[in-house]
Design an enzyme around this catalytic site. Structure first.
Site: not given
Ligand SMILES: Cc1ncc(COP(=O)(O)O)c(C=O)c1O
Length: 421
Positions: A15, A142, A263, A234
């Site tokens: 990014y 996202y 995370k 998610d």
């Molecule tokens: C809600 C959500 N799902 C999926 C992801 C993707 O995770 P990663 O960056 O570990 O691939 C993120 C990353 O910010 C996220 O905030």
């Protein structure tokens, strides 16, 4: 040569527009909510290093467990073999998840956890001989950067170069009092084609910490269940206390079929993703027909060292002190919100648990690329705080161990910025 100089010769950052971005800061150490650069300057990590760190940097307890594991078993293939750490993590996590999650599928990070969730849903219907291939998602969602995860994310500057290759997804508005009835009837209309509905519960992080009410999410998830549409929660960002409760879906009564984690799962120590599902989903893959197998796996699936970090993080997460810290951050954010909400440059403030966001009044529409973003980012770095505004939205989501003094310093610096910028 400094780390920064060496980096610029060989590294391409995520990014980051490498032509115009500030040179990366070389970090050599972390402790508590802070990291230290190579000149000794201290930064408070107010964004938990892309939202992953929940217990602080270089946590001695996690470090010890990881070091112990490394001396025993660093990795083993996870097809045909298993190990204590993966089993214990699955047992302990399933025991605290809401609803009826029964099985754990390991992967590498958030995006791959989402890929697995999507594939589970699509193949669930495929294995049952039903043609349901459409996916429903929220506008501006996202869910990650791999192609499947990108497809179920909102179309934006992030996806523009790939849009023609992303699969089609039905996007709906976030639910509220006005539109909930309409959203439910949209789902009913599409149900014969819908494989699943994927959502970020309560907070759309990347969209700019956009928050919506649990009770309408509850209605949508319950409606999907009634209409035979599978749901993927998610929790990659919201899991492990971020929203004030252990998981965001603890705020709702209806329960998803699938949940995704990463995370905070390892306290931000190691890359690890996992996708959990109900017995019903799992059983749709059991067959004498080998074609009904979930053909998905990564080399580092359930890496034992990552599992040891996750187990150690879970120990810390379940300590009473952590819940107390989460309440303390919630209260501090609330007080800060009250203090600044009427400031002329503050358009809005919002909060869910330990996540606080404020929109800076710019007189025009929000943009991820607003120049104010760069000004603010640099201002806070100079003050020794890592805050990465999303356009004109400043958000704070610190490790739970952040001290009152550190929090107060972040708030004071934002107020100073409101005066000076
Ligand atoms: C809600 C959500 N799902 C999926 C992801 C993707 O995770 P990663 O960056 O570990 O691939 C993120 C990353 O910010 C996220 O905030």
């Amino acid at each position: 040569m400094t780390l920064t100089e060496r980096d610029l010769k060989v590294i391409w950052h995520p990014y980051t527009q490498m032509q115009t971005a500030l040179p990366p800061i070389g970090i050599v150490q972390g402790e508590g909510a802070c990291v230290y650069d190579e000149s000794g300057k201290k930064y408070i990590d107010a964004v938990s290093s892309w939202w992953v760190n929940i217990h602080g940097h270089a946590h001695p307890y996690i470090a010890k467990k990881v070091a112990d594991q490394l001396k025993k078993l660093e990795h083993v293939i996870f097809a045909g073999f298993t190990h204590e750490g993966a089993i214990e993590l699955a047992e302990r996590l399933l025991a605290i998840l809401p609803g009826s999650q029964r099985k754990v599928f390991f992967s590498d990070d958030g995006s791959t956890a989402v890929e697995v969730g999507i594939k589970m849903c699509l193949q669930y219907w495929h294995n049952k001989g039903e043609s349901k291939t459409k996916i429903l998602a929220f506008k501006n969602a996202y869910h990650g950067d791999t192609f499947g995860a990108m497809s179920v994310s909102g179309r934006s500057a992030f996806t523009a170069a790939f849009d023609p290759l992303l699969f089609e997804v039905e996007f709906i508005d976030l639910p509220d009092k006005e539109n909930i009835k309409n959203l439910k009837s949209q789902i009913s209309d599409l149900k014969s084609q819908l494989a699943c509905f994927i959502f970020e519960p309560l907070v759309q992080g990347t969209a700019g910490m956009v928050m919506y009410e649990a009770k309408y999410l509850d209605e949508l998830v319950a409606h999907c269940r009634n209409e035979g549409v599978l749901t993927i929660d998610d929790e990659i960002f919201t899991g492990f206390g971020r929203t004030g409760k252990p998981f965001a879906c603890n705020y709702i009564a209806a329960q998803p079929d699938i949940m995704c984690f990463s995370k905070g799962l390892t306290g931000g120590t190691m890359a690890l993703g996992l996708t959990t599902c109900t017995q019903q989903i799992y059983e749709a893959f059991l067959s004498d027909d080998r074609l009904k197998t979930l053909f998905h796996g990564h080399s580092f699936t359930a890496n034992p060292v990552a599992c040891s970090a996750a187990l150690a993080s879970l120990d810390l997460f379940l300590e009473a002190a952590t819940a107390k810290n989460i309440r303390r951050i919630e209260n501090a954010h609330q007080q800060f919100g009250l203090r600044i909400k009427d400031h002329a440059k503050v358009k809005t403030t919002r909060q869910t648990g330990t996540i606080f966001a404020m929109e800076w009044e710019t007189g025009s529409n929000t943009s991820y690329f607003s120049s104010l973003r760069d000004t603010l980012y640099t201002y806070f770095l100079n003050a020794g705080i890592i805050l990465r505004p999303l356009g004109n939205i400043i958000y704070i989501l610190p490790p739970y161990c952040i001290t009152d003094d550190e929090l107060a310093y972040i708030y004071r610096t934002i107020e100073q910025a409101l005066k000076e910028i």
